[in-house]
Design an enzyme around this catalytic site. Structure first.
Site, short mmCIF file in Angstrom:
data_model
loop_
_atom_site.label_atom_id
_atom_site.label_comp_id
_atom_site.label_asym_id
_atom_site.label_seq_id
_atom_site.Cartn_x
_atom_site.Cartn_y
_atom_site.Cartn_z
N ARG A 51 61.41 43.36 47.24
CA ARG A 51 60.00 43.49 47.59
C ARG A 51 59.60 44.96 47.63
NH1 ARG A 51 60.30 39.60 52.95
NH2 ARG A 51 61.11 37.74 51.90
N ASP A 53 56.43 47.37 49.14
CA ASP A 53 55.37 47.29 50.15
C ASP A 53 54.00 47.56 49.55
OD1 ASP A 53 57.26 46.78 52.09
OD2 ASP A 53 57.42 48.87 52.73
N TYR A 111 64.95 54.44 43.37
CA TYR A 111 63.55 54.79 43.66
C TYR A 111 63.34 56.28 43.40
CZ TYR A 111 62.27 50.43 46.07
OH TYR A 111 61.97 49.12 46.37
N ARG A 196 60.85 55.63 52.51
CA ARG A 196 59.73 56.43 53.01
C ARG A 196 60.11 57.22 54.26
NH1 ARG A 196 55.27 52.13 53.63
NH2 ARG A 196 54.17 53.87 54.61
#
Length: 256
Positions: A51, A53, A111, A196
């Site tokens: 997933r 966000d 990422y 993050r």
């Protein structure tokens, strides 16, 4: 029934994330809606590798879909893209083994996070403008503490005690690219908001407000401090999903 592997990119700015949510626009929801039209069925399921966000993007998300069709994959891709809005694009479709699963078969994810060191016209949707000077050497010194198998509870927003917060972080590097800094991170999997919070904490180190050794402390003793440094979602991109047999690369792609 045939199973297919989809590789796609998307701009997450106008979505509430990957997962289907009631009364909210999601990537998964848009793919299901398009598939129902293309394959003329009311029952279709799409599974993603993980997933993302709200506001987070993808350069190489992977999903799988199982449908009854004899349509060539090239035509399938064209028809699905015709039904999707401009901010989702299927890059490729390949027929997969019947037991292939986009999430369970993935062995690592990568990422990238875009940090701009100047005011930028592409702004908050795709990068985070940090006005303070950033020391990249300090940031990479802090990053080294996180590489390996660790408990990342300090960097997670996961609720409950049943799910393990241990993650094998394979690579973490801050790279200078013109007037931008790119944070590249590869791990077996990621906890909610983990990337993050790592990025935001790295920025705090880069400005000199905290020491690199803080990362070691947070791994050894869970802390809620990294939560207040959580970086905004716009700069984050799911760059690649790795499957068994694929070599983990130090190279990476960026949007800009």
């Amino acid at each position: 029934m045939a199973r297919f592997k989809l590789t796609l990119e998307y701009d997450g700015s106008r979505f509430k994330g990957w997962q289907v949510q009631e009364d909210a626009r999601s990537i998964q929801g848009q793919l299901i809606k398009a598939a129902k039209i293309v394959f003329e069925t009311e029952t279709v399921e799409v599974y993603g590798s993980g997933r993302t966000d709200a506001g987070v993007h993808a350069l190489g998300q992977v999903a799988h879909i199982e449908v009854e069709t004899k349509m060539p994959v090239k035509l399938m891709r064209q028809k699905l893209n015709d039904q999707l809005t401009h901010d989702i694009n299927i890059l490729s479709i390949d027929q997969a083994a019947q037991k292939f699963h986009a999430r369970h078969d993935a062995v690592a994810r990568s990422y990238v996070y875009h940090i701009s060191r100047r005011r930028n016209a592409f702004g908050k949707h795709f990068m985070w403008w940090v006005k303070d000077p950033l020391n990249i050497d300090r940031m990479n010194a802090a990053a080294e503490y996180l590489v390996g198998m660790h408990d990342f509870k300090s960097f997670s927003n996961e609720k409950g005690t049943e799910k393990s917060s241990k993650v094998d972080l394979l690579q973490l590097k801050v790279v200078e690219k013109g007037d931008k800094l790119i944070v590249h991170v590869v791990a077996s999997h990621f906890l909610w908001k983990m990337v993050r919070r790592i990025v935001g904490s790295l920025v705090e180190v880069g400005t000199g407000r905290i020491e690199p050794s803080k990362f070691k402390e947070w791994l050894e003793k869970p802390s809620i401090e990294p939560a207040k440094y959580t970086a905004p979602p716009g700069g984050l991109f799911l760059e690649r999903v790795y499957f068994k047999g694929e070599k983990i690369s130090t190279e990476f792609r960026t949007l800009l």
